[in-house]
Design an enzyme around this catalytic site. Sequence first.
Site, mmCIF file in Angstrom:
data_model
loop_
_atom_site.group_PDB
_atom_site.id
_atom_site.type_symbol
_atom_site.label_atom_id
_atom_site.label_comp_id
_atom_site.label_asym_id
_atom_site.label_seq_id
_atom_site.Cartn_x
_atom_site.Cartn_y
_atom_site.Cartn_z
ATOM 1 N N VAL A 55 -4.238 -6.991 -1.211
ATOM 2 C CA VAL A 55 -3.476 -8.578 0.020
ATOM 3 C C VAL A 55 -4.729 -9.267 0.756
ATOM 4 O O VAL A 55 -5.133 -10.139 1.105
ATOM 5 C CB VAL A 55 -3.437 -7.078 1.497
ATOM 6 C CG1 VAL A 55 -2.041 -6.895 0.917
ATOM 7 C CG2 VAL A 55 -4.660 -6.745 1.333
ATOM 8 N N TYR A 96 -12.794 -2.144 13.247
ATOM 9 C CA TYR A 96 -11.623 -2.214 13.031
ATOM 10 C C TYR A 96 -10.873 -1.988 13.834
ATOM 11 O O TYR A 96 -9.783 -2.309 13.623
ATOM 12 C CB TYR A 96 -11.539 -0.285 12.878
ATOM 13 C CG TYR A 96 -10.078 0.235 12.875
ATOM 14 C CD1 TYR A 96 -9.548 0.443 11.756
ATOM 15 C CD2 TYR A 96 -9.272 1.495 13.358
ATOM 16 C CE1 TYR A 96 -8.401 0.804 10.853
ATOM 17 C CE2 TYR A 96 -8.126 1.911 12.972
ATOM 18 C CZ TYR A 96 -7.518 1.546 12.203
ATOM 19 O OH TYR A 96 -6.362 1.763 11.933
ATOM 20 N N CYS A 97 -11.515 -1.816 15.395
ATOM 21 C CA CYS A 97 -10.471 -2.593 16.915
ATOM 22 C C CYS A 97 -10.287 -3.523 16.439
ATOM 23 O O CYS A 97 -9.446 -3.559 16.923
ATOM 24 C CB CYS A 97 -10.922 -1.655 17.976
ATOM 25 S SG CYS A 97 -11.108 0.381 18.018
ATOM 26 N N GLY A 127 1.000 -1.191 0.332
ATOM 27 C CA GLY A 127 -0.205 -0.350 -0.181
ATOM 28 C C GLY A 127 0.884 1.437 0.148
ATOM 29 O O GLY A 127 1.127 1.769 0.605
ATOM 30 N N SER A 182 -2.599 0.009 14.895
ATOM 31 C CA SER A 182 -2.982 1.486 15.545
ATOM 32 C C SER A 182 -2.871 1.130 16.961
ATOM 33 O O SER A 182 -3.053 0.171 17.566
ATOM 34 C CB SER A 182 -4.554 0.907 14.964
ATOM 35 O OG SER A 182 -5.501 2.417 15.534
ATOM 36 N N ASN A 239 1.652 -2.939 5.597
ATOM 37 C CA ASN A 239 0.892 -1.294 6.493
ATOM 38 C C ASN A 239 -0.828 -1.600 5.449
ATOM 39 O O ASN A 239 -1.603 -0.388 6.133
ATOM 40 C CB ASN A 239 1.538 -0.703 5.551
ATOM 41 C CG ASN A 239 0.714 1.252 5.245
ATOM 42 O OD1 ASN A 239 0.734 1.563 5.851
ATOM 43 N ND2 ASN A 239 1.041 1.082 3.718
HETATM 44 P P1 NAP Z 1 -4.254 5.811 3.500
HETATM 45 O O1 NAP Z 1 -3.814 6.812 3.257
HETATM 46 O O2 NAP Z 1 -5.636 5.525 2.824
HETATM 47 O O3 NAP Z 1 -3.360 4.243 2.807
HETATM 48 C C1 NAP Z 1 -4.490 3.218 2.723
HETATM 49 C C2 NAP Z 1 -3.039 2.012 1.492
HETATM 50 O O4 NAP Z 1 -3.424 0.935 1.874
HETATM 51 C C3 NAP Z 1 -3.722 2.420 0.418
HETATM 52 O O5 NAP Z 1 -1.774 2.152 -0.394
HETATM 53 C C4 NAP Z 1 -4.120 1.521 0.096
HETATM 54 O O6 NAP Z 1 -4.261 1.708 -1.931
HETATM 55 C C5 NAP Z 1 -3.875 0.451 0.735
HETATM 56 N N1 NAP Z 1 -4.559 -0.948 1.085
HETATM 57 C C6 NAP Z 1 -6.587 -0.317 1.326
HETATM 58 N N2 NAP Z 1 -6.634 -2.134 0.343
HETATM 59 C C7 NAP Z 1 -5.962 -2.787 0.239
HETATM 60 C C8 NAP Z 1 -5.940 -3.865 -0.408
HETATM 61 N N3 NAP Z 1 -7.636 -4.684 -0.365
HETATM 62 N N4 NAP Z 1 -5.368 -4.680 -1.183
HETATM 63 C C9 NAP Z 1 -4.421 -3.888 -1.041
HETATM 64 N N5 NAP Z 1 -3.440 -2.321 -0.864
HETATM 65 C C10 NAP Z 1 -4.750 -1.823 -0.094
HETATM 66 O O7 NAP Z 1 -4.656 5.594 4.585
HETATM 67 P P2 NAP Z 1 -3.324 5.227 5.979
HETATM 68 O O8 NAP Z 1 -3.157 5.931 7.163
HETATM 69 O O9 NAP Z 1 -1.570 5.466 5.163
HETATM 70 O O10 NAP Z 1 -2.770 3.590 6.025
HETATM 71 C C11 NAP Z 1 -1.825 2.753 6.767
HETATM 72 C C12 NAP Z 1 -2.309 2.400 8.122
HETATM 73 O O11 NAP Z 1 -2.125 2.488 8.453
HETATM 74 C C13 NAP Z 1 -3.572 1.436 7.541
HETATM 75 O O12 NAP Z 1 -3.286 -0.271 7.859
HETATM 76 C C14 NAP Z 1 -4.677 2.027 8.603
HETATM 77 O O13 NAP Z 1 -5.129 1.300 9.422
HETATM 78 C C15 NAP Z 1 -3.320 2.870 9.828
HETATM 79 N N6 NAP Z 1 -3.554 3.657 11.303
HETATM 80 C C16 NAP Z 1 -3.468 4.647 10.080
HETATM 81 C C17 NAP Z 1 -3.760 6.006 10.884
HETATM 82 C C18 NAP Z 1 -4.180 7.211 10.880
HETATM 83 O O14 NAP Z 1 -4.650 7.823 11.850
HETATM 84 N N7 NAP Z 1 -4.325 7.570 9.378
HETATM 85 C C19 NAP Z 1 -3.501 5.450 12.475
HETATM 86 C C20 NAP Z 1 -3.321 3.764 13.653
HETATM 87 C C21 NAP Z 1 -3.151 2.813 11.719
HETATM 88 P P3 NAP Z 1 -5.126 2.062 -2.498
HETATM 89 O O15 NAP Z 1 -4.423 3.810 -2.822
HETATM 90 O O16 NAP Z 1 -5.595 1.054 -3.907
HETATM 91 O O17 NAP Z 1 -6.767 2.186 -1.621
#
Ligand code: NAP
Length: 277
Positions: free
Chosen positions: A59, A150-151, A11, A137, A85
């Site tokens: 994934v 999610y949690c 991702g 997270s 990620n």
């Molecule tokens: P994001 O900007 O939405 O990025 C998510 C990434 O995951 C994107 O590249 C997306 O690809 C990819 N993705 C989603 N579903 C997928 C799948 N089925 N197969 C392959 N790739 C997939 O958000 P982010 O915050 O960076 O998220 C990254 C991780 O951090 C996640 O696990 C999220 O739960 C975690 N997280 C985020 C926060 C926060 O505050 N931002 C806090 C805690 C944890 P596409 O572009 O193709 O959709």
Amino acid sequence: MTSSKTLLITGVSSGFGRALAEEALASGHRVVGTVRSEQARIAFQAFSPGAAIGRKLDVTDFDAIDGVVADIEASVGAIDVLVNNAGYGHEGVMEESPLSEMRRQFDVNVFGAVAMMKAILPFMRRRRRGHILNITSMGGHITMPGITYYCGSKFALEGISEALGKEVQSLGIAVTAVAPGSFRTDWAGRSMTRTPRSLADYDPIFDPIRQAREEKSGRQLGDPRKAARAMLAAIAADHPPAHLLLGSDALTLVRGKLSAFAQEMCAWETTTVSTDG
Ligand code: NAP
């Protein structure tokens, strides 16, 4: 930088994945990044020709994962670090949210990450070397209403990471669960799935949370680029942590939860130990 590594990050189209890929490339590492469209793959490779290698992978395409990882090992080289990620947030009151949404949440956030780990482990085990980072997270330690699925998925990934770490430590492989607080990514924007409301009983507890999250999206406290640098520090460490919180919000909330839990354990200690024997 001490040594150049090859990272496989799922991702890399936005958010943490993109920031980590950029920071890692800037530090001289090689990055294989997964994306979900050919357009995104070409865009990622153009970012740093030769050092940024894009692979198309959803994934949840479990049957494809072993082949993609084996192909990377054969054509790019040994993967030193896997960063799970890819993930997204489901928001919705549990009673209102269909089980299909929970399955999808766990398919991406848990089963996808586990499938990636299972694919890479034979290679890392053979080399007696490797590091797996799972982006969980603060929602894998603390909870709030409206994001039960999610949690649940992030608690699951925290538990799997910690237990796996104990299985593979003596084989030279480290596992780090990275738990960010709120960061400025697409998480609460385009990536979030939101179950429509149907039960008015939940309006008072849930509506303010949904509204606050929508209003805060894009203006969260955390900077993904700084999170990327923190992850690179963990990757460079001789003894990486099993758990790494990112952000002062995560620190405060998780500390609060642990101390409340400790107090509750004390308050109920007599009952707890009454079942022995
Ligand atoms: P994001 O900007 O939405 O990025 C998510 C990434 O995951 C994107 O590249 C997306 O690809 C990819 N993705 C989603 N579903 C997928 C799948 N089925 N197969 C392959 N790739 C997939 O958000 P982010 O915050 O960076 O998220 C990254 C991780 O951090 C996640 O696990 C999220 O739960 C975690 N997280 C985020 C926060 C926060 O505050 N931002 C806090 C805690 C944890 P596409 O572009 O193709 O959709």
